[in-house]
Design an enzyme around this catalytic site. Structure first.
Site, PDB file in Angstrom:
ATOM      1  CG  ASP A  92      -2.234  -0.740   0.963  1.00 17.46           C
ATOM      2  OD1 ASP A  92      -2.311  -1.450  -0.055  1.00 17.46           O
ATOM      3  OD2 ASP A  92      -3.178  -0.623   1.775  1.00 17.46           O
ATOM      4  CE  LYS A 174     -10.961   9.890   5.165  1.00 21.34           C
ATOM      5  NZ  LYS A 174     -10.052   9.314   4.163  1.00 21.34           N
ATOM      6  CD  GLU A 177      -9.635   9.157  -1.730  1.00 21.65           C
ATOM      7  OE1 GLU A 177     -10.363   8.975  -2.709  1.00 21.65           O
ATOM      8  OE2 GLU A 177      -8.963  10.191  -1.562  1.00 21.65           O
ATOM      9  CB  VAL A 228      -0.751  22.259   9.115  1.00 23.89           C
ATOM     10  CG1 VAL A 228      -1.320  23.546   9.691  1.00 23.89           C
ATOM     11  CG2 VAL A 228       0.391  21.749   9.970  1.00 23.89           C
ATOM     12  CD  GLU A 248      -0.650  13.250  17.390  1.00 22.31           C
ATOM     13  OE1 GLU A 248       0.516  13.467  17.020  1.00 22.31           O
ATOM     14  OE2 GLU A 248      -0.998  13.339  18.581  1.00 22.31           O
ATOM     15  CB  CYS A 282       4.547  13.422  10.992  1.00 21.62           C
ATOM     16  SG  CYS A 282       4.700  12.215  12.316  1.00 21.62           S
TER      17      CYS A 282
HETATM   18  P1  NAP Z   1      -3.858  14.696   4.517  1.00 24.30           P
HETATM   19  O1  NAP Z   1      -3.897  14.975   3.065  1.00 24.30           O
HETATM   20  O2  NAP Z   1      -4.064  15.820   5.454  1.00 24.30           O
HETATM   21  O3  NAP Z   1      -4.935  13.549   4.783  1.00 24.30           O
HETATM   22  C1  NAP Z   1      -5.092  12.961   6.047  1.00 24.30           C
HETATM   23  C2  NAP Z   1      -6.453  12.302   6.120  1.00 24.30           C
HETATM   24  O4  NAP Z   1      -7.470  13.309   6.168  1.00 24.30           O
HETATM   25  C3  NAP Z   1      -6.795  11.418   4.918  1.00 24.30           C
HETATM   26  O5  NAP Z   1      -7.498  10.298   5.360  1.00 24.30           O
HETATM   27  C4  NAP Z   1      -7.655  12.349   4.095  1.00 24.30           C
HETATM   28  O6  NAP Z   1      -8.499  11.682   3.190  1.00 24.30           O
HETATM   29  C5  NAP Z   1      -8.459  13.033   5.180  1.00 24.30           C
HETATM   30  N1  NAP Z   1      -9.082  14.295   4.821  1.00 24.30           N
HETATM   31  C6  NAP Z   1      -8.734  15.163   3.848  1.00 24.30           C
HETATM   32  N2  NAP Z   1      -9.555  16.237   3.859  1.00 24.30           N
HETATM   33  C7  NAP Z   1     -10.450  16.039   4.870  1.00 24.30           C
HETATM   34  C8  NAP Z   1     -11.563  16.776   5.386  1.00 24.30           C
HETATM   35  N3  NAP Z   1     -11.904  17.951   4.879  1.00 24.30           N
HETATM   36  N4  NAP Z   1     -12.256  16.268   6.428  1.00 24.30           N
HETATM   37  C9  NAP Z   1     -11.902  15.094   6.990  1.00 24.30           C
HETATM   38  N5  NAP Z   1     -10.872  14.331   6.521  1.00 24.30           N
HETATM   39  C10 NAP Z   1     -10.151  14.809   5.485  1.00 24.30           C
HETATM   40  O7  NAP Z   1      -2.472  14.023   4.955  1.00 24.30           O
HETATM   41  P2  NAP Z   1      -1.708  12.852   4.210  1.00 24.30           P
HETATM   42  O8  NAP Z   1      -1.186  13.389   2.921  1.00 24.30           O
HETATM   43  O9  NAP Z   1      -2.549  11.621   4.196  1.00 24.30           O
HETATM   44  O10 NAP Z   1      -0.511  12.571   5.224  1.00 24.30           O
HETATM   45  C11 NAP Z   1       0.642  13.339   5.264  1.00 24.30           C
HETATM   46  C12 NAP Z   1       0.554  14.390   6.357  1.00 24.30           C
HETATM   47  O11 NAP Z   1       0.266  13.762   7.605  1.00 24.30           O
HETATM   48  C13 NAP Z   1       1.862  15.129   6.573  1.00 24.30           C
HETATM   49  O12 NAP Z   1       1.615  16.488   6.769  1.00 24.30           O
HETATM   50  C14 NAP Z   1       2.413  14.507   7.839  1.00 24.30           C
HETATM   51  O13 NAP Z   1       3.303  15.314   8.552  1.00 24.30           O
HETATM   52  C15 NAP Z   1       1.158  14.228   8.605  1.00 24.30           C
HETATM   53  N6  NAP Z   1       1.383  13.193   9.623  1.00 24.30           N
HETATM   54  C16 NAP Z   1       1.399  13.561  10.950  1.00 24.30           C
HETATM   55  C17 NAP Z   1       1.654  12.603  11.932  1.00 24.30           C
HETATM   56  C18 NAP Z   1       1.709  12.970  13.398  1.00 24.30           C
HETATM   57  O14 NAP Z   1       1.649  12.064  14.227  1.00 24.30           O
HETATM   58  N7  NAP Z   1       1.817  14.234  13.757  1.00 24.30           N
HETATM   59  C19 NAP Z   1       1.864  11.275  11.558  1.00 24.30           C
HETATM   60  C20 NAP Z   1       1.827  10.940  10.217  1.00 24.30           C
HETATM   61  C21 NAP Z   1       1.574  11.910   9.254  1.00 24.30           C
HETATM   62  P3  NAP Z   1      -7.943  11.229   1.732  1.00 24.30           P
HETATM   63  O15 NAP Z   1      -6.475  11.470   1.703  1.00 24.30           O
HETATM   64  O16 NAP Z   1      -8.289   9.809   1.639  1.00 24.30           O
HETATM   65  O17 NAP Z   1      -8.622  12.059   0.725  1.00 24.30           O
END
Ligand code: NAP
Length: 487
Positions: A92, A174, A177, A228, A248, A282
């Site tokens: 994945d 959730k 994707e 963020v 997070e 992250c």
């Molecule tokens: P993302 O684009 O923010 O997506 C995170 C999750 O939120 C996905 O499941 C996404 O769905 C969902 N989502 C998007 N828009 C939303 C909305 N309006 N309402 C509710 N849910 C929504 O992050 P990513 O690209 O998956 O992951 C990378 C980011 O995560 C980086 O910034 C990284 O630093 C951060 N991260 C932080 C930690 C920590 O512990 N602090 C750990 C790991 C990662 P879909 O993507 O399925 O559309």
């Protein structure tokens, strides 16, 4: 061979929808479709809510010991299926097998075991007030909603559900994707271990699905791992019903190498902080501040080890230690940052190009990349890139490097390498970050709370305090004397 389709996992089983919208999940190392996924319709999401409410009532009525026993069984089952689950995480995410087989499943199981054990000693308090007294109970919140990122899909699902379930809540989860399979397998394992139907449901879809449940009045808390920007949207959506939130989020963490550091270890730390999980972590320490007196020595070793020891390619090859980035779109974004770095005047000391390893030409591979001659105002030094791109900067003064390290809207992690014990604690105390390492990088045991300062987040995962964040405190005042009043 037909491509398999994964549906939503609700009330202890996969629930197929008649005419669901489908999306595909790609193997980042080849670009091939692995399987298709049914997006949850609003009707199915309502079903997930009803199921979770029912499940939660049953789960909360059990004793903490009964719940803990079931969760401990789930943790053992995760460990027994370590290799199978690790393989799914590699497919994945595109991350190296050598990491997934050691870390991803184990750290998830650790958190479930930790919170199962901890929950048995969660106690309220009692205090006398004259002849009267009051006592407190830590009651579950109800139905919680977890939203996962794609970099540690199974681990994130485990960390969120561990605390939520141990405290007597249900969780609807959730996954991203891009990486939805780990959470489904966790749901299967929870069911097989004896977690009642509805206590852990998995729904699939994008931000729309996430937003639907974030706004839902039956959801008591939302815990997001993501960017963020997503955190701000989710928090705004949660405000409509004044839900509790745990966020997070991302970071741009500093790693400071002092002149008295063990340079070999500091280089190891910098490489871990930038190239582990191909930089998609992250807490990455992407701003590496090196004292100018040890800069030459540090750079010589860093470049030599990066060019000699990093193996990019087939993620399933046990020798590979830098896998594929999650998507072609993300690869393009990382390459754009690299171009920006060069355009802004940083020196590309190594890497910087896309790679097409033999038999994996369709994958999203990139060379480990190191920029030197960076300045604090450069885009590559300020923004989260989320790829294997290190920016090296120099400093000469302790106060100055602390100011520079803190000069960011993020505050997720920070680290220092030094052999001066007083300096280590003095500097760490002044760094504005929730997760700090001294002469280490990346360790995150279930016992240790993790989360961000400033825009990197709200609340914590893991550690003692997180269990209580999945409860609400009820205070009960007990009158022992005859009640009197002015009426
Ligand atoms: P993302 O684009 O923010 O997506 C995170 C999750 O939120 C996905 O499941 C996404 O769905 C969902 N989502 C998007 N828009 C939303 C909305 N309006 N309402 C509710 N849910 C929504 O992050 P990513 O690209 O998956 O992951 C990378 C980011 O995560 C980086 O910034 C990284 O630093 C951060 N991260 C932080 C930690 C920590 O512990 N602090 C750990 C790991 C990662 P879909 O993507 O399925 O559309």
């Amino acid at each position: 061979m037909s491509t398999s389709v994964i549906s939503n996992y609700i009330h202890g089983k996969y629930q197929q929808q008649g005419n669901a919208d489908l999306f595909d999940v790609i193997y980042p190392a080849t670009g091939e479709t692995l399987y298709l996924v049914e997006e949850a319709s609003p009707a199915l999401l309502e079903q997930a809510i009803v199921s979770a409410c029912q499940g939660q009532a049953q789960w909360a009525a059990m004793t903490a010991v009964e719940r803990a026993r079931i969760l401990q069984k789930a943790a053992s089952m995760l460990r027994e299926r370590n290799d199978e689950l690790a393989r799914i995480e590699v497919l994945d995410t595109g991350k190296p097998w050598q990491e997934a087989v050691e870390v991803d499943v184990q750290t998830g199981a650790d958190a479930i075991e930790y919170f199962a054990n901890l929950s048995q000693s969660m106690m309220g308090s009692q205090q006398p007030i004259g002849n009267d007294f009051f006592y407190t109970r830590h009651e579950p919140l109800g139905v919680c909603f977890g939203i996962g990122a794609w970099n540690y899909p199974l681990q994130i699902a485990c960390w969120k559900s561990a605390a939520a379930l141990a405290a007597g809540n249900a969780m609807i989860f959730k996954p991203s994707e891009e990486t939805p399979r780990g959470a489904c397998l966790l749901a299967e394992i929870f069911t097989a271990a004896g977690v009642p139907q509805g206590v852990f449901n998995v729904v699939h879809g994008d931000g729309k699905v996430g937003n639907y449940l974030t706004e839902h009045s039956e959801v008591a808390k939302v815990s997001l791992t993501g960017e963020v920007g997503t955190g701000k949207k989710v928090m705004a959506a949660a405000a409509g019903t004044l839900k509790q939130v745990t966020m997070e989020l991302g970071g741009k963490s500093p790693l400071v190498v002092f002149e008295d550091a063990d340079i070999n270890e500091a280089v190891t730390g910098a490489m871990l902080a930038n190239f582990y999980t191909q930089g998609e972590v992250c807490t990455n320490g992407t701003r590496v501040y090196v004292h100018e007196s040890v800069y030459q020595q540090f750079m010589q070793q860093l470049l030599e080890r990066t060019q000699r020891n990093i193996v990019v390619g087939d993620p399933m090859n046990p020798d590979t230690n830098l896998g594929a980035l999650i998507s072609a779109q993300h690869l393009a974004r990382v390459l754009e940052y690299i171009k920006h770095g060069s355009d802004e005047g940083a020196t590309l000391a190594c890497g910087g190009a896309q790679l097409k390893p033999q038999n994996f030409e369709g994958g999203n591979f990139i060379e480990p990349t190191i920029f030197t001659d960076c300045t604090d105002d450069m885009k590559i030094v300020q923004e989260e890139i989320f790829g294997p791109v290190m920016s090296v900067l120099t400093f000469s003064d302790e106060d100055d490097v602390i100011k520079r390290a803190n000069n960011t809207r993020y505050g997720l992690a920070a680290g220092i390498f030094t052999s001066d014990i007083r300096r280590a604690h003095r500097v760490i105390a002044r760094l504005e970050a929730g997760i700090c390492w001294i002469n280490a990088w990346g360790n995150s045991p279930a016992e240790m709370p993790v989360g961000g300062y400033k825009e990197s987040g709200i609340g914590r995962e893991n550690g003692v305090e997180t269990l209580k964040s999945y409860t609400q405190t009820k205070s009960i005042y007990v009158g022992m004397d005859t009640l009197e009043g002015p009426f």
